[in-house]
Design a protein around this motif. Structure first.
Motif, PDB file in Angstrom:
ATOM      1  N   SER A   1      -7.135   2.092  -8.354  1.00  0.00           N
ATOM      2  CA  SER A   1      -7.613   2.490  -7.020  1.00  0.00           C
ATOM      3  C   SER A   1      -6.816   1.890  -5.867  1.00  0.00           C
ATOM      4  CB  SER A   1      -9.095   2.128  -6.884  1.00  0.00           C
ATOM      5  OG  SER A   1      -9.268   0.772  -7.197  1.00  0.00           O
ATOM      6  N   GLY A   2      -5.833   1.062  -6.146  1.00  0.00           N
ATOM      7  CA  GLY A   2      -5.060   0.450  -5.065  1.00  0.00           C
ATOM      8  C   GLY A   2      -5.894  -0.574  -4.302  1.00  0.00           C
ATOM      9  N   LEU A   3      -5.464  -0.928  -3.096  1.00  0.00           N
ATOM     10  CA  LEU A   3      -6.170  -1.954  -2.314  1.00  0.00           C
ATOM     11  C   LEU A   3      -7.381  -1.368  -1.599  1.00  0.00           C
ATOM     12  CD1 LEU A   3      -3.709  -4.173  -0.236  1.00  0.00           C
ATOM     13  CD2 LEU A   3      -5.220  -4.883  -2.079  1.00  0.00           C
TER      14      LEU A   3
ATOM     15  N   HIS B   1       0.862  -1.184   0.000  1.00  0.00           N
ATOM     16  CA  HIS B   1       0.000   0.000   0.000  1.00  0.00           C
ATOM     17  C   HIS B   1       0.895   1.230   0.000  1.00  0.00           C
ATOM     18  CE1 HIS B   1      -3.393   2.533   0.921  1.00  0.00           C
ATOM     19  NE2 HIS B   1      -4.190   1.476   0.889  1.00  0.00           N
TER      20      HIS B   1
ATOM     21  N   VAL C   1       2.770  -3.002   3.850  1.00  0.00           N
ATOM     22  CA  VAL C   1       4.124  -2.492   3.591  1.00  0.00           C
ATOM     23  C   VAL C   1       4.162  -1.509   2.424  1.00  0.00           C
ATOM     24  CG1 VAL C   1       5.151  -4.644   4.466  1.00  0.00           C
ATOM     25  CG2 VAL C   1       4.806  -4.349   2.001  1.00  0.00           C
TER      26      VAL C   1
END
Ligand code: SAM
Length: 286
Positions: free
Chosen positions: A237-239, A211, A251
């Protein structure tokens, strides 16, 4: 789709057919494999290149149809794969270059194309040991990224790739091309976010989520404590919070410069080889 490509329908018994017409129904069915719906319906996909076809057969993948260019006729290796295809009850097509170009949508097509049965693993088929690493991808969208990650997972010795939520198809022509054959070597699982979270609880793995806002430097994690699942977010959008919150560690890969983030496949490669480095160090200490 004709019966040739139906999962449970009759299959032609091994034979070699010569095809030069683009309107041949078998060729039309093969061309339809560029559509996800047709791949799902038939449970098959296309892989290009003699080496890939040989590797896939060696790894025990089931071939439905082998297509080769007239110009490849008489080459000993092509003869061998053709014989294997026939022995497995598959169909062998000898076609013109025009037909091969239209199947692969390339001006300079490979001489050989194989149509294989898809293979999916289930989450519970994955029983990773302490010295194993998996990569889990949340809603990966880009076929090039997915193919590169499967290839990198193979090179890093990972035991599988988990696709969470609506992901791009690992069996699309573009993804298979980008895997450079590793699609045949790395088990692939697809599941929902809920199924992943339930499996995470019962499987004894440690999930290391990546992240941009991760509090921990990715180099400081012990990837050898438990089997590690490297969880990567969607390209845009990432996680999502539910996956990030449930992870054992969150991490960050420290960056410099102006880029907001790394490309997903690049970040996956950094993580996969960091986990591998830890496992190799552990081996050296033994
Ligand atoms: N706009 C997205 C965001 O805000 O998360 C960027 C997503 S990035 C292109 C795709 C994925 O790669 C991220 O979700 C993360 O899993 C991983 N990633 C990329 N750069 C990273 C970094 N510096 N540290 C940790 N993970 C990273």
């Amino acid at each position: 789709m004709t019966d040739e490509y139906q999962k449970s329908g009759p299959r032609r018994v091994g034979q070699v057919k010569e095809v030069t017409s683009l309107s041949n129904p078998i060729i039309k069915d093969i061309k339809a494999l560029t559509n996800k719906k047709d791949r799902e319906e038939s449970g098959t996909f296309m892989a290009e290149g003699l080496k890939l076809v040989i590797d896939a057969l060696e790894l025990g993948w089931s071939i439905r149809t082998l297509v080769y260019a007239k110009a490849a006729k008489g080459k000993p290796l092509v003869g061998q794969v053709a014989a294997k295809t026939v022995a497995h009850g598959g169909l062998v097509l000898e076609v013109s270059e025009k037909v091969l170009s239209s199947i692969t949508r390339r001006d300079n097509p490979q001489m050989v194309v194989g149509i294989f049965e898809q293979r999916w693993k289930k989450l519970d088929d994955l029983r990773p040991g302490r010295d194993e690493t998996l990569v889990a991808l949340d809603r990966v969208r880009d076929p090039g990224n997915l193919g590169t990650i499967i290839r990198t997972a193979d090179a890093a010795g990972a035991s599988g790739v988990i696709l969470i939520g609506e992901c791009t198809d690992p069996f699309s022509l573009e993804t298979v091309r980008a895997t450079m054959g590793s699609v045949f070597a790395v088990p692939v699982v697809k599941c929902s976010a809920e199924e992943f979270l339930n499996w995470q609880k019962r499987s004894g793995v440690q999930v290391v989520a990546t992240h941009l806002a991760g509090a921990v430097d990715y180099r400081t994690v012990d990837y050898t404590k438990k089997p590690a699942v490297l969880l990567m977010g969607n390209e845009q959008s990432g996680l999502p919070d539910n996956l990030a919150r449930a992870a054992d560690r969150t991490v960050r890969i420290p960056q410099q410069g102006r880029a907001d983030s790394l490309n997903l496949a690049v970040a996956s490669a950094v993580m996969l080889f960091e986990a591998r480095r830890h496992l190799l160090t552990l081996d050296e200490k033994k």
